[in-house]
Every structure is written in structure tokens, then in C-alpha cells.
Scaffold this active site. Structure first.
Site, PDB file in Angstrom:
ATOM      1  CB  SER A 251      -0.759   0.167   1.295  1.00 27.23           C
ATOM      2  OG  SER A 251      -1.598   1.072   1.301  1.00 27.23           O
TER       3      SER A 251
ATOM      4  CG  HIS B 246      -4.044  -1.142  -1.848  1.00 23.64           C
ATOM      5  ND1 HIS B 246      -5.055  -1.837  -1.891  1.00 23.64           N
ATOM      6  CD2 HIS B 246      -4.305  -0.330  -0.704  1.00 23.64           C
ATOM      7  CE1 HIS B 246      -6.106  -1.591  -1.295  1.00 23.64           C
ATOM      8  NE2 HIS B 246      -5.699  -0.571  -0.398  1.00 23.64           N
TER       9      HIS B 246
ATOM     10  CG  ASP C  68      -4.922   2.902   0.518  1.00 28.69           C
ATOM     11  OD1 ASP C  68      -5.943   2.247   0.458  1.00 28.69           O
ATOM     12  OD2 ASP C  68      -4.176   2.327   0.915  1.00 28.69           O
TER      13      ASP C  68
ATOM     14  CG  MET D 130      -7.817   7.810   2.163  1.00 31.47           C
ATOM     15  SD  MET D 130      -6.959   8.029   3.687  1.00 31.47           S
ATOM     16  CE  MET D 130      -6.368   6.211   3.746  1.00 31.47           C
TER      17      MET D 130
ATOM     18  CG  HIS E  84      -9.134   0.966  -0.695  1.00 31.93           C
ATOM     19  ND1 HIS E  84      -8.652   0.591   0.450  1.00 31.93           N
ATOM     20  CD2 HIS E  84     -10.587   1.126  -0.624  1.00 31.93           C
ATOM     21  CE1 HIS E  84      -9.641   0.530   1.277  1.00 31.93           C
ATOM     22  NE2 HIS E  84     -10.718   0.768   0.600  1.00 31.93           N
TER      23      HIS E  84
ATOM     24  CG  MET F 140     -11.127   4.268   1.614  1.00 31.36           C
ATOM     25  SD  MET F 140      -9.735   4.070   2.610  1.00 31.36           S
ATOM     26  CE  MET F 140      -8.269   4.139   1.146  1.00 31.36           C
TER      27      MET F 140
ATOM     28  CG  MET G 260     -12.286  -1.745   4.977  1.00 30.67           C
ATOM     29  SD  MET G 260     -10.360  -1.347   3.953  1.00 30.67           S
ATOM     30  CE  MET G 260      -9.558  -0.388   5.049  1.00 30.67           C
TER      31      MET G 260
ATOM     32  CG  PHE H 221      -5.705   7.211   9.951  1.00 30.56           C
ATOM     33  CD1 PHE H 221      -5.035   8.627   9.551  1.00 30.56           C
ATOM     34  CD2 PHE H 221      -7.045   7.166  10.399  1.00 30.56           C
ATOM     35  CE1 PHE H 221      -5.759   9.570   9.944  1.00 30.56           C
ATOM     36  CE2 PHE H 221      -7.767   8.299  10.488  1.00 30.56           C
ATOM     37  CZ  PHE H 221      -7.065   9.608  10.132  1.00 30.56           C
ATOM     38  N   GLY H 222      -2.849   4.294   7.993  1.00 28.14           N
ATOM     39  CA  GLY H 222      -1.967   3.020   8.066  1.00 28.14           C
ATOM     40  C   GLY H 222      -1.474   2.813   9.186  1.00 28.14           C
TER      41      GLY H 222
ATOM     42  CG  ASP I 108      -6.456  -2.305   3.001  1.00 28.44           C
ATOM     43  OD1 ASP I 108      -5.415  -2.025   3.491  1.00 28.44           O
ATOM     44  OD2 ASP I 108      -7.030  -1.304   2.199  1.00 28.44           O
TER      45      ASP I 108
ATOM     46  N   GLY J  56       1.025  -2.266   4.077  1.00 28.66           N
ATOM     47  CA  GLY J  56       1.628  -0.692   4.008  1.00 28.66           C
ATOM     48  C   GLY J  56       2.807  -0.762   4.882  1.00 28.66           C
TER      49      GLY J  56
END
Ligand code: DX5
Ligand code: ZN
Length: 215
Positions: free
Chosen positions: A7, A32, A34, A36, A65, A67, A136, A142-143, A174, A196
Site C-alpha cells: 500500500s 495498492h 489508497d 481518500m 481503493h 475511500m 477492511m 490511516f496506515g 486491508d 502498508g
């Protein structure tokens, strides 16, 4: 064998050349990515200009992904950018079946994600149509968060649903994935591990990807 999707959220953005170099050299199956929006989740990450830029150097397919609210509006954009997989959140899609169709019409694989507080029953009516079900294993945003172990039972039930229907969807998990939680997830029937911090903060990320793939 498990698929592994590092990630990008956990990357060192001051040294992207270095990160992309090891990623291309590794056995990672996907990158991956992300996205957001600060609305669907309480954080903002990065978006399409970043993807367009790094896409030129990254040799792995993009597992995007989203979000974000109204993810369906980005099908064409992501397709043109060359995304292989577009994953939307069930919680953000009142017309989920149509959104899955739109992703396919744009030429991408379609994934649907569910938050920890969402039942997998919402996937029942689309499970035959999708390519990926993303469970999820942390609350998104957040990672570096702790794996929610009660999600294992959800993954087990999803595996049963997919197998009983002879559906082809992969299960992806994830959040909080490391060698320990990854091993349990593998035994529970997961196909793709997103990782991640475990990968990007490892002393040797290439070796870590290898170890995750071979759990
Ligand atoms: C969280 C993101 C994850 C995140 C995982 O909302 O969707 O992909 O980067 O990070 P780790 O593996 O560090 O939990
Ligand atoms: Zn993610």
C-alpha cells in the site's frame, strides 16, 4: 499462492525513486493505491495526478481503493489512467449494482469493500458479478493501525459464501497485515494481502514481500 499488494500510503514520498525501484524488483502482484477524500474517511491522501505521474515508472498493476463519496464518477478517469482494479466502498454506493456495471464497462476489474462495521450480507446480491471483495481489517483512513481480529470470522463466512456460490471473486484484506496476521488470514481463505507499514517500513521490503507471499 497468496497475492501481495503493497500500500503506497506508507511510502516515503521524499524518496519515491527508491520506493518504486524496490517495488518493481519485488514479487508484489499489485500496487495498492489508497484515495481518500476527507469526507468518507477522516483523512486525505493523494489522487489522480500522483497516479498519472508514478504510473509511468511502476511496473505493477494498480489496485485502486477509493475511500471517497460518489466513487462511480471516477470510472472513466481511472480507466484512462490505466487502473486494473477499481474498488469502491459499499457504504458509499447506494446504486452498487450499477456502479459495478460501470466499472466493468470502463474495462476494469470491480472490487467492493466493506468496513469493519458492515455485514458481508450486503455483498450477497453482487458477489457473482464482482472480481474482488475487500474486507477492511481496520477502520479505513490511516496506515499503521491494529488488526481487528474479529474480522477473521467475517472472512471465514465470506469464503463460505463465495465457495457455495461458485463465484470467482478474490478476497482481499486491508489493514494491520503483518507476518502473523497474514498467516491467519491465509488459513482463513484470503487471496490478496494489502500491506502498508509492514512492507514499506521493513529493513528489506523485497524480502518482506517474498515472505508474505510465501506464508
Ligand atoms: C487504510 C488503507 C490501507 C492502509 C493499510 O485505510 O486502506 O490500505 O494503507 O496500512 P497498514 O498495512 O499499515 O495497516
Ligand atoms: Zn487500502
Amino acid at each position: 499462492m497468496l497475492q501481495v499488494a503493497p500500500s503506497l500510503l506508507s511510502a516515503d514520498f521524499a524518496h519515491m525513486d527508491k520506493e518504486i525501484e524496490w517495488l518493481n524488483r519485488s514479487e508484489a502482484d499489485w500496487l495498492h493505491f489508497d484515495v481518500m477524500d476527507g469526507s468518507f474517511v477522516p483523512n486525505i491522501s493523494f489522487g489522480f495526478p500522483v497516479m498519472a505521474s508514478i504510473k509511468k515508472e511502476v511496473e505493477k498493476p494498480f489496485d485502486v481503493h477509493l475511500m471517497v463519496v460518489h466513487p462511480e464518477q471516477w470510472c472513466e478517469t481511472l480507466s484512462k489512467l490505466g487502473a486494473r482494479m477499481m474498488t469502491v466502498h459499499q457504504e458509499a454506493c447506494p446504486n452498487l449494482h450499477r456502479t459495478v456495471q460501470q466499472i466493468h464497462e470502463a474495462g476494469m476489474m470491480a472490487g467492493v469493500a466493506v468496513n469493519p462495521g458492515t455485514s458481508i450480507s450486503v455483498l450477497e446480491e453482487v458477489i457473482d458479478d464482482i472480481d474482488l471483495a475487500l474486507v477492511m481489517t481496520v477502520n479505513p483512513g490511516f496506515g499503521g493501525q491494529k488488526f481487528i481480529s474479529s474480522m477473521l470470522d467475517k472472512v471465514r463466512r465470506l469464503r463460505q459464501m463465495i465457495d457455495a456460490r461458485h463465484a470467482h471473486a478474490w478476497i482481499e484484506c486491508d489493514g494491520g497485515v503483518n507476518l502473523e496476521t497474514g498467516r491467519v488470514l491465509k488459513d482463513t481463505g484470503v487471496d490478496i494481502l494489502v500491506a502498508g507499514n509492514t512492507v514499506f517500513r521493513a529493513d528489506d521490503p523485497v524480502k518482506m514481500v517474498h515472505e508474505l507471499k510465501n506464508l
